[in-house]
Scaffold this motif. Sequence first.
Motif, mmCIF file in Angstrom:
data_model
loop_
_atom_site.group_PDB
_atom_site.id
_atom_site.type_symbol
_atom_site.label_atom_id
_atom_site.label_comp_id
_atom_site.label_asym_id
_atom_site.label_seq_id
_atom_site.Cartn_x
_atom_site.Cartn_y
_atom_site.Cartn_z
ATOM 1 N N ARG A 188 29.567 52.948 52.944
ATOM 2 C CA ARG A 188 28.685 52.125 52.110
ATOM 3 C C ARG A 188 29.468 51.292 51.110
ATOM 4 N N GLU A 189 30.542 51.910 50.566
ATOM 5 C CA GLU A 189 31.383 51.181 49.609
ATOM 6 C C GLU A 189 32.099 50.026 50.305
ATOM 7 N N MET A 234 37.836 53.944 51.727
ATOM 8 C CA MET A 234 36.516 53.906 51.100
ATOM 9 C C MET A 234 35.452 54.459 52.042
ATOM 10 N N GLY A 256 35.698 53.615 45.147
ATOM 11 C CA GLY A 256 35.188 52.270 45.436
ATOM 12 C C GLY A 256 35.066 51.431 44.167
ATOM 13 N N ASP A 257 34.706 52.091 43.070
ATOM 14 C CA ASP A 257 34.582 51.374 41.804
ATOM 15 C C ASP A 257 35.955 50.956 41.272
ATOM 16 N N THR A 270 39.432 47.845 52.054
ATOM 17 C CA THR A 270 38.467 48.947 52.048
ATOM 18 C C THR A 270 39.052 50.254 52.573
ATOM 19 N N ARG A 302 36.863 47.826 42.865
ATOM 20 C CA ARG A 302 36.205 46.672 42.250
ATOM 21 C C ARG A 302 36.947 46.238 40.996
#
Length: 263
Positions: free
Chosen positions: A188-189, A185, A158-159, A182, A162
């Motif tokens: 939550r991410e 992922m 997930g990072d 997404t 980003r």
Amino acid sequence: MSAVSPEAAVLPSLEVSGLSKAFGGVQAVKDVSFAVAEGELLALIGPNGAGKSTCFNMLNGQIRPDRGSVKLSGEELVGRSPAQIWRRGVGRTFQITATFPSMTVAENVAMVLMSQKRELFSFTKRAVNRHRDKAIALLDMVGMAQQADRPCGFLAYGDLKRVELAVALGNEPRVLLMDEPTAGMAPRERVALMGLAARLAHELGVAVLFTEHDMDIVFSHADRIIVLSRGELIAEGNADEIRSNPLVLKTYLGEGQVYGRKE
Ligand code: ADP
Ligand code: MG
């Protein structure tokens, strides 16, 4: 991030009209028209094979439409190359395939900034450091500044997504295309990334078009939703309108396996 003025928020940034594309006998996209405004988060939803990715690929020049027009602030994009379209400010989130796991997050972002500016011929550690401030500012926007000095190889999936978004923002896009951003992922991410996309739209005034299978995420983040089915747009509206649209219920949301699907 600076707030966008109310007047600017209603300007159509990207205008799509009569977009069509067939692959052999398959009419993947048929006479599709819609607009995305500055500062708007617009969701394009529909079952697998509905033509969503084909639409995205025509918007950024990867596929040439058979018919139709794509205008960015009035300027025709059809016929231009992906690079030309990208330079005009239509960004797309891509998987960062070329991240160097042993280099830090900031160094990786700086490198992409350099390649965007065609400076890779001068690729040295010192040159990368010159772009550090810009890289950190971008990482700050996506909540990754604190991890700027970690090697990319240690990042959670997930990072990394980003970081990918930070790179897309480095091009100062007016329009951001996110095709299933997404995918892969954790739940939550997913919510965090879509929340971030909403902030980018609302705070930076970027026109964001995204696809997402999780209807809970779509309904909670999109400003407006358009629904594609077998290449045709069948509905347009806000979450409440789409949830209660009989045609959408019949062709898409009614398929229990798609609604609320979790991977
Ligand atoms: P979605 O992204 O909504 O799942 P796609 O745009 O990927 O849908 O696909 C729409 C239709 O076009 C599908 O029937 C798919 O099989 C077909 N299609 C997509 N890309 C190609 C291609 N390059 N060649 C042939 N058929 C394609
Ligand atoms: Mg797709």
